[in-house]
Design a protein around this motif. Structure first.
Motif, PDB file in Angstrom:
ATOM      1  N   ALA A 140       0.511  -1.213   0.209  1.00  0.00           N
ATOM      2  CA  ALA A 140      -0.256   0.178  -0.469  1.00  0.00           C
ATOM      3  C   ALA A 140       0.945   1.732   0.189  1.00  0.00           C
ATOM      4  N   ASP A 141       0.491   1.918  -0.735  1.00  0.00           N
ATOM      5  CA  ASP A 141       1.087   3.708  -0.988  1.00  0.00           C
ATOM      6  C   ASP A 141       0.350   4.440   0.096  1.00  0.00           C
ATOM      7  N   VAL A 142      -1.196   4.548  -0.035  1.00  0.00           N
ATOM      8  CA  VAL A 142      -1.776   4.871   0.708  1.00  0.00           C
ATOM      9  C   VAL A 142      -3.114   4.087   2.012  1.00  0.00           C
ATOM     10  N   VAL A 143      -3.170   5.167   2.627  1.00  0.00           N
ATOM     11  CA  VAL A 143      -4.319   4.017   3.523  1.00  0.00           C
ATOM     12  C   VAL A 143      -5.445   5.043   4.153  1.00  0.00           C
ATOM     13  N   VAL A 144      -6.251   4.293   3.663  1.00  0.00           N
ATOM     14  CA  VAL A 144      -8.034   5.743   3.722  1.00  0.00           C
ATOM     15  C   VAL A 144      -8.509   5.231   4.164  1.00  0.00           C
ATOM     16  N   VAL A 167      -4.626   8.453   6.037  1.00  0.00           N
ATOM     17  CA  VAL A 167      -5.474   9.698   5.442  1.00  0.00           C
ATOM     18  C   VAL A 167      -6.678   9.240   6.179  1.00  0.00           C
ATOM     19  N   ASN A 168      -7.803  10.278   6.778  1.00  0.00           N
ATOM     20  CA  ASN A 168      -8.699  10.156   7.385  1.00  0.00           C
ATOM     21  C   ASN A 168      -9.890  10.809   6.452  1.00  0.00           C
ATOM     22  N   ILE A 169     -10.819  10.757   5.916  1.00  0.00           N
ATOM     23  CA  ILE A 169     -11.873  10.779   5.702  1.00  0.00           C
ATOM     24  C   ILE A 169     -13.293  11.766   6.429  1.00  0.00           C
ATOM     25  N   HIS A 170     -13.218  12.339   6.765  1.00  0.00           N
ATOM     26  CA  HIS A 170     -14.036  12.880   8.372  1.00  0.00           C
ATOM     27  C   HIS A 170     -15.218  14.109   8.143  1.00  0.00           C
ATOM     28  N   PRO A 171     -16.310  13.358   8.104  1.00  0.00           N
ATOM     29  CA  PRO A 171     -17.659  14.024   7.883  1.00  0.00           C
ATOM     30  C   PRO A 171     -17.669  15.754   8.741  1.00  0.00           C
ATOM     31  N   GLY A 172     -16.672  16.691   8.567  1.00  0.00           N
ATOM     32  CA  GLY A 172     -16.291  17.511   9.576  1.00  0.00           C
ATOM     33  C   GLY A 172     -15.488  18.499   9.184  1.00  0.00           C
ATOM     34  N   ILE A 173     -15.651  19.663   9.314  1.00  0.00           N
ATOM     35  CA  ILE A 173     -14.812  20.647   9.969  1.00  0.00           C
ATOM     36  C   ILE A 173     -13.651  20.191  10.835  1.00  0.00           C
ATOM     37  N   SER A 226      -1.830  11.058  16.573  1.00  0.00           N
ATOM     38  CA  SER A 226      -2.053  10.769  17.707  1.00  0.00           C
ATOM     39  C   SER A 226      -3.426  11.438  18.206  1.00  0.00           C
ATOM     40  N   GLY A 227      -3.698  11.873  18.034  1.00  0.00           N
ATOM     41  CA  GLY A 227      -4.597  13.027  18.290  1.00  0.00           C
ATOM     42  C   GLY A 227      -6.043  12.575  17.455  1.00  0.00           C
ATOM     43  N   ILE A 228      -7.325  12.938  17.762  1.00  0.00           N
ATOM     44  CA  ILE A 228      -8.780  12.490  17.078  1.00  0.00           C
ATOM     45  C   ILE A 228      -8.487  13.691  16.851  1.00  0.00           C
ATOM     46  N   ASP A 229      -8.718  13.444  15.306  1.00  0.00           N
ATOM     47  CA  ASP A 229      -9.165  13.866  13.877  1.00  0.00           C
ATOM     48  C   ASP A 229      -8.078  16.013  13.688  1.00  0.00           C
ATOM     49  N   SER A 230      -6.817  15.138  14.140  1.00  0.00           N
ATOM     50  CA  SER A 230      -6.216  16.620  14.144  1.00  0.00           C
ATOM     51  C   SER A 230      -5.161  16.793  13.674  1.00  0.00           C
ATOM     52  N   GLY A 231      -5.020  15.902  13.276  1.00  0.00           N
ATOM     53  CA  GLY A 231      -4.207  15.622  11.639  1.00  0.00           C
ATOM     54  C   GLY A 231      -4.105  16.828  10.553  1.00  0.00           C
ATOM     55  N   LEU A 268      -7.841  13.075  -2.581  1.00  0.00           N
ATOM     56  CA  LEU A 268      -6.950  11.617  -3.300  1.00  0.00           C
ATOM     57  C   LEU A 268      -6.357  12.614  -4.428  1.00  0.00           C
ATOM     58  N   GLU A 269      -6.796  13.598  -4.976  1.00  0.00           N
ATOM     59  CA  GLU A 269      -5.981  13.742  -6.774  1.00  0.00           C
ATOM     60  C   GLU A 269      -5.228  15.225  -5.591  1.00  0.00           C
TER      61      GLU A 269
END
Length: 285
Positions: A140-144, A167-173, A226-231, A268-269
């Motif tokens: 794997a080059d990228v993990v979603v 990387v994480n796809i998150h339903p919020g800003i 290491s945080g919660i949606d903090s990256g 992803l682009e």
């Protein structure tokens, strides 16, 4: 340049809570609840994103031996079954491969243990090692991550081979300085309360305090730290209006379609362009 190999990790119990793959009630009508994974597969098949990425595996962490997971997945099960709904359509292929053939179970069984158990940390480490072995095996080059309901530790450390590849796809800003920030597992519910001029200050008791009403939300693709949606944010979009009478599932549907799906695609682009530029720089050096 060869395609980037993509690994996808999700919790089926989160997709089940979204009623993925089913038609939901939406403002007196029926709307199809497409999962982010289905959207990604469609994009890989039908858009230039498929020229940049190949989907190699879909990992889910749900534990068939867990009574809690059994209850959360009672309508779906842990795999496609005759007579039960599933999170993806029956005839869904990605570049010639049936999507079901890419599914891989790596259960997070450590969740059965009490949080204060001395065995829990070693068991979680074993789980992450199993993830690592699979990711290495598919190169794997990228993990979603999509709705993964566990927090990764070892895989996102600087010494990990997958540091800044997850990387994480998150339903919020998720930006810290944004007035629209909605981090954590309750991002959609948080946005619903925010539109009512309320902020939940205790998610156990649901105690709230008054706050200026905010009637928009969005989505973010960000690196996992290491945080919660903090990256670090790769791409985000604030395109979802919150209506006063929204249910949580109605807001989820609208936010997926207005903000999350385009964020996943454009993010992803952007990530592909960054990786390509980095690889080119390494070749020059």
């Amino acid at each position: 340049m060869s395609k980037l190999k993509l690994a996808y990790i999700l919790s089926l119990r989160n997709a089940a809570a979204d009623k993925a793959g089913q038609h939901i009630e939406y403002k007196g009508e029926k709307q199809y609840m497409m999962s982010p994974l289905e959207y990604l597969v469609t994009s890989l098949n039908e858009t230039p994103l498929g020229d940049a990425y190949s989907l190699e595996t879909v990992i889910y962490d749900d534990d068939e031996g867990s009574i809690k997971d059994q209850e959360k997945l009672k309508d779906y099960g842990f795999c496609r079954q005759l007579g039960k709904p599933w999170i993806l359509p029956q005839e869904l292929f990605v570049k010639g491969s049936h999507i079901d053939d890419l599914f891989c179970s790596i259960p997070s069984t450590y969740r059965r243990l009490p949080t204060d158990s001395p065995d829990r940390l070693p068991a979680k480490s074993t789980f992450e090692k199993s993830l690592l072995e699979k990711l290495v095996a598919v190169e794997a080059d990228v993990v979603v991550l999509d709705g993964l309901l566990v927090i990764l530790d070892e895989l996102i450390r600087p010494q990990s081979p997958f540091y800044r590849k997850i990387v994480n796809i998150h339903p919020g800003i998720t930006r810290q300085d944004s007035p629209y920030q909605r981090r954590g597992a309750s991002a959609t519910l948080d946005a619903l309360y925010g539109a009512q001029g309320k902020k939940v200050i205790n998610w156990q008791t649901m105690e709230t305090e008054s706050t200026p009403a905010i009637n928009k939300t969005g989505a973010s693709l960000h690196f996992v730290d290491s945080g919660i949606d903090s990256g670090e944010v790769i791409y985000d979009l604030l395109e979802t209006h919150i209506e006063p009478d929204d249910s949580i599932i109605e807001l989820r549907w609208r936010n997926f379609n207005k903000s999350l799906f385009p964020t996943l695609h454009e993010g992803l682009e952007a990530l592909k362009n960054d990786i390509t530029a980095s690889q080119h720089a390494e070749l020059i050096e």
